[in-house]
Design a protein around this motif. Structure first.
Motif, PDB file in Angstrom:
ATOM      1  N   ALA A  37      -8.036  -0.667   9.019  1.00 42.59           N
ATOM      2  CA  ALA A  37      -9.330  -0.410   8.378  1.00 42.59           C
ATOM      3  C   ALA A  37      -9.418  -0.975   6.967  1.00 42.59           C
ATOM      4  CB  ALA A  37      -9.611   1.095   8.340  1.00 42.59           C
ATOM      5  N   SER A  38      -8.334  -1.507   6.457  1.00 45.93           N
ATOM      6  CA  SER A  38      -8.295  -1.883   5.037  1.00 45.93           C
ATOM      7  C   SER A  38      -8.822  -3.290   4.803  1.00 45.93           C
ATOM      8  CB  SER A  38      -6.865  -1.772   4.510  1.00 45.93           C
ATOM      9  OG  SER A  38      -6.015  -2.679   5.189  1.00 45.93           O
ATOM     10  N   SER A  39      -9.486  -3.433   3.661  1.00 44.24           N
ATOM     11  CA  SER A  39      -9.969  -4.729   3.169  1.00 44.24           C
ATOM     12  C   SER A  39     -10.566  -4.483   1.796  1.00 44.24           C
ATOM     13  CB  SER A  39     -11.028  -5.324   4.102  1.00 44.24           C
ATOM     14  OG  SER A  39     -12.216  -4.546   4.082  1.00 44.24           O
ATOM     15  N   GLY A  40     -10.877  -5.546   1.080  1.00 44.66           N
ATOM     16  CA  GLY A  40     -11.557  -5.372  -0.196  1.00 44.66           C
ATOM     17  C   GLY A  40     -12.895  -4.685  -0.020  1.00 44.66           C
ATOM     18  N   GLU A  41     -13.634  -5.068   1.015  1.00 42.53           N
ATOM     19  CA  GLU A  41     -14.923  -4.448   1.285  1.00 42.53           C
ATOM     20  C   GLU A  41     -14.767  -2.979   1.641  1.00 42.53           C
ATOM     21  OE1 GLU A  41     -19.178  -4.238   2.039  1.00 42.53           O
ATOM     22  OE2 GLU A  41     -17.823  -5.323   0.711  1.00 42.53           O
ATOM     23  N   ALA A  42     -13.720  -2.650   2.408  1.00 42.83           N
ATOM     24  CA  ALA A  42     -13.487  -1.261   2.789  1.00 42.83           C
ATOM     25  C   ALA A  42     -13.167  -0.406   1.564  1.00 42.83           C
ATOM     26  CB  ALA A  42     -12.350  -1.181   3.798  1.00 42.83           C
ATOM     27  N   ILE A  43     -12.321  -0.918   0.679  1.00 50.11           N
ATOM     28  CA  ILE A  43     -11.978  -0.171  -0.535  1.00 50.11           C
ATOM     29  C   ILE A  43     -13.220   0.030  -1.394  1.00 50.11           C
ATOM     30  CG2 ILE A  43     -10.682  -0.313  -2.700  1.00 50.11           C
ATOM     31  CD1 ILE A  43      -8.459  -1.736  -1.067  1.00 50.11           C
ATOM     32  N   ARG A  44     -14.028  -1.000  -1.526  1.00 51.78           N
ATOM     33  CA  ARG A  44     -15.253  -0.889  -2.324  1.00 51.78           C
ATOM     34  C   ARG A  44     -16.186   0.166  -1.750  1.00 51.78           C
ATOM     35  NH1 ARG A  44     -20.439  -2.139  -2.203  1.00 51.78           N
ATOM     36  NH2 ARG A  44     -20.296  -3.105  -0.146  1.00 51.78           N
ATOM     37  N   ARG A  45     -16.478   0.078  -0.473  1.00 54.24           N
ATOM     38  CA  ARG A  45     -17.438   1.003   0.136  1.00 54.24           C
ATOM     39  C   ARG A  45     -16.923   2.442   0.128  1.00 54.24           C
ATOM     40  NH1 ARG A  45     -19.589  -1.151   5.766  1.00 54.24           N
ATOM     41  NH2 ARG A  45     -20.688   0.877   5.592  1.00 54.24           N
ATOM     42  N   ALA A  46     -15.637   2.614   0.375  1.00 53.67           N
ATOM     43  CA  ALA A  46     -15.074   3.962   0.377  1.00 53.67           C
ATOM     44  C   ALA A  46     -15.079   4.564  -1.025  1.00 53.67           C
ATOM     45  CB  ALA A  46     -13.662   3.941   0.943  1.00 53.67           C
ATOM     46  N   ALA A  47     -14.769   3.766  -2.041  1.00 53.95           N
ATOM     47  CA  ALA A  47     -14.776   4.275  -3.411  1.00 53.95           C
ATOM     48  C   ALA A  47     -16.173   4.681  -3.841  1.00 53.95           C
ATOM     49  CB  ALA A  47     -14.201   3.227  -4.364  1.00 53.95           C
ATOM     50  N   TRP A 250      -5.100  15.167   7.225  1.00 50.85           N
ATOM     51  CA  TRP A 250      -6.347  15.584   7.859  1.00 50.85           C
ATOM     52  C   TRP A 250      -7.241  14.393   8.168  1.00 50.85           C
ATOM     53  CZ3 TRP A 250      -7.056  19.317   3.233  1.00 50.85           C
ATOM     54  CH2 TRP A 250      -6.239  20.445   3.399  1.00 50.85           C
ATOM     55  N   ASP A 251      -7.753  14.372   9.379  1.00 50.20           N
ATOM     56  CA  ASP A 251      -8.775  13.404   9.778  1.00 50.20           C
ATOM     57  C   ASP A 251      -9.917  14.206  10.369  1.00 50.20           C
ATOM     58  OD1 ASP A 251     -10.392  11.571  11.320  1.00 50.20           O
ATOM     59  OD2 ASP A 251      -8.799  10.100  11.071  1.00 50.20           O
ATOM     60  N   ALA A 252     -10.952  14.409   9.560  1.00 53.26           N
ATOM     61  CA  ALA A 252     -12.030  15.320   9.941  1.00 53.26           C
ATOM     62  C   ALA A 252     -12.866  14.803  11.099  1.00 53.26           C
ATOM     63  CB  ALA A 252     -12.929  15.594   8.729  1.00 53.26           C
ATOM     64  N   LEU A 253     -12.747  13.526  11.418  1.00 51.43           N
ATOM     65  CA  LEU A 253     -13.481  12.972  12.548  1.00 51.43           C
ATOM     66  C   LEU A 253     -12.777  13.267  13.869  1.00 51.43           C
ATOM     67  CD1 LEU A 253     -16.007  11.317  13.262  1.00 51.43           C
ATOM     68  CD2 LEU A 253     -14.623   9.245  13.042  1.00 51.43           C
ATOM     69  N   GLU A 254     -11.470  13.442  13.828  1.00 52.25           N
ATOM     70  CA  GLU A 254     -10.704  13.662  15.050  1.00 52.25           C
ATOM     71  C   GLU A 254     -10.151  15.069  15.174  1.00 52.25           C
ATOM     72  OE1 GLU A 254      -7.630  10.789  15.516  1.00 52.25           O
ATOM     73  OE2 GLU A 254      -8.987   9.069  15.552  1.00 52.25           O
ATOM     74  N   PRO A 279      -7.511  10.014   5.986  1.00 53.87           N
ATOM     75  CA  PRO A 279      -7.963   9.831   7.370  1.00 53.87           C
ATOM     76  C   PRO A 279      -7.138   8.775   8.100  1.00 53.87           C
ATOM     77  CG  PRO A 279      -9.832   9.905   5.869  1.00 53.87           C
ATOM     78  CD  PRO A 279      -8.596   9.830   5.012  1.00 53.87           C
ATOM     79  N   ARG A 280      -7.014   8.945   9.414  1.00 56.68           N
ATOM     80  CA  ARG A 280      -6.211   8.038  10.230  1.00 56.68           C
ATOM     81  C   ARG A 280      -7.057   6.963  10.912  1.00 56.68           C
ATOM     82  NH1 ARG A 280      -4.898  13.177  11.657  1.00 56.68           N
ATOM     83  NH2 ARG A 280      -5.910  12.938  13.690  1.00 56.68           N
ATOM     84  N   GLN A 281      -8.321   6.882  10.578  1.00 55.13           N
ATOM     85  CA  GLN A 281      -9.233   5.979  11.271  1.00 55.13           C
ATOM     86  C   GLN A 281      -8.809   4.517  11.135  1.00 55.13           C
ATOM     87  OE1 GLN A 281     -11.870   6.995  13.283  1.00 55.13           O
ATOM     88  NE2 GLN A 281     -10.777   8.932  12.943  1.00 55.13           N
ATOM     89  N   ARG A 282      -9.020   3.761  12.195  1.00 59.50           N
ATOM     90  CA  ARG A 282      -8.612   2.358  12.231  1.00 59.50           C
ATOM     91  C   ARG A 282      -9.796   1.396  12.108  1.00 59.50           C
ATOM     92  NH1 ARG A 282      -3.444   1.689  14.155  1.00 59.50           N
ATOM     93  NH2 ARG A 282      -3.921  -0.310  15.141  1.00 59.50           N
ATOM     94  N   THR A 283     -10.994   1.943  11.889  1.00 60.06           N
ATOM     95  CA  THR A 283     -12.168   1.122  11.594  1.00 60.06           C
ATOM     96  C   THR A 283     -12.827   1.655  10.338  1.00 60.06           C
ATOM     97  OG1 THR A 283     -13.783   2.453  12.831  1.00 60.06           O
ATOM     98  CG2 THR A 283     -12.550   0.774  14.075  1.00 60.06           C
TER      99      THR A 283
END
Length: 308
Positions: A37-47, A250-254, A279-283
């Motif tokens: 799930a990691s990328s520059g875009e992922a870090i930006r959006r999550a932050a 904790w992964d609140a989605l699962e 979270p353990r999500q892979r997307t």
């Protein structure tokens, strides 16, 4: 269901017990810094989402090299923590920026001091430096750093950080690192006292947190495993301003949300005052959704995510 190695949760009676006696708690979230799930875009959006949702802080992990077949970390694809923190800082204004945890003895402490001071300036004073002595011997070997010296190197590195962040024209010798300062200057210095949250679960790490830390940051321990450590920490650092932090899986989605609520309550009952779920999500979409649900769970559990 279990989230930790030795904690069975009573869902029916698991949360809401004795809340009036429990210290206030805050919560951060781990960023998607590693794995699929990691990328520059992922870090930006999550932050940005973390700030919008009211999380107190965002966190990144630290591994520079991972041997093939290692049981942990689960992925060798990990963005460098200071780069990831700086990237997150550039897109946010309020949220704290923490390391969970930086393996301090693997790095030159003068370089760490300079990076932290620079980031603290550029972010407006938001860095929380979680540090520990480390455990992955193969990683130390790959870096040419003596694994057996990691304790003394950690202690001396902390001394160097604190010295260069507060002093000027420094003349001093640091024998473990074979470093010799003669009227040395290391500007800029941080905007304020950078909090050092000491990680590690062994007694020597707890003593380090008591003696020189501004907080303690554990990871993946059950409440039962955490309780005796909290008691030891509070014997030496009873002040409420000394946070007791726990990183969780904790992964609140699962995961069953009632079980997460119950475990939040159990941790708080034994003295934990800060949480960092990962979270353990892979997307990316799944990761962001897990963050949203977890924020709602913290509110339901009376965890005030922003430190007031």
């Amino acid at each position: 269901m279990r989230f930790s190695h030795s904690f069975d949760i009573d869902v029916e009676n698991g949360y809401g017990r004795g809340m009036a006696e429990i210290l206030p708690a805050t919560a951060g979230i781990h960023l998607p810094q590693a794995g699929p799930a990691s990328s520059g875009e992922a870090i930006r959006r999550a932050a940005v989402l973390a700030e919008d949702l009211g999380y107190a802080d965002v966190w990144v992990s630290d591994h520079l090299a991972v041997p093939t077949g290692a049981d942990y970390p689960p992925s060798a694809y990990i963005f460098e923590p200071f780069i990831a923190m700086t990237w997150a800082a550039a897109y946010t204004k309020r949220v704290g920026l923490g390391t969970t945890v930086l393996v301090l003895p693997m790095r030159n402490p003068l370089a760490v001091a300079k990076m932290v001071a620079s980031l603290d300036h550029m972010s407006g004073g938001r860095v929380i430096l979680g540090i520990a002595a480390g455990w992955l011997e193969a990683e130390f070997n790959a870096l040419g750093v003596p694994f057996a010296e990691r304790g003394p190197r950690t202690d001396e590195a902390i001394e160097i950080l604190r010295r260069v962040w507060t002093d000027d024209h420094i003349t001093a010798d640091f024998p473990v690192h074979d470093a010799h300062f003669v009227s040395m200057r290391t500007k800029p210095q941080p905007l304020r006292h950078v909090p050092l949250w000491i990680g590690g679960h062994a007694d020597i790490a707890l003593r380090r947190a008591i003696d020189v830390g501004d907080g303690w940051h554990g990871a993946f321990l059950s409440p039962e495993q955490t309780e005796r450590r909290v008691k030891k920490l509070r014997e030496g650092r009873p002040e409420q301003s000394f946070p007791i932090s726990m990183r969780t899986r904790w992964d609140a989605l699962e995961d069953d949300n009632d079980l997460i609520l119950a475990e939040i309550d159990h941790y708080r009952e034994i003295g934990v005052t800060h949480f960092v779920p990962e979270p353990r999500q892979r997307t990316l979409d799944g990761y962001l959704r897990a963050m949203e649900i977890q924020a709602d769970l913290f509110r339901r559990a009376s965890v005030s995510m922003i430190d007031s």
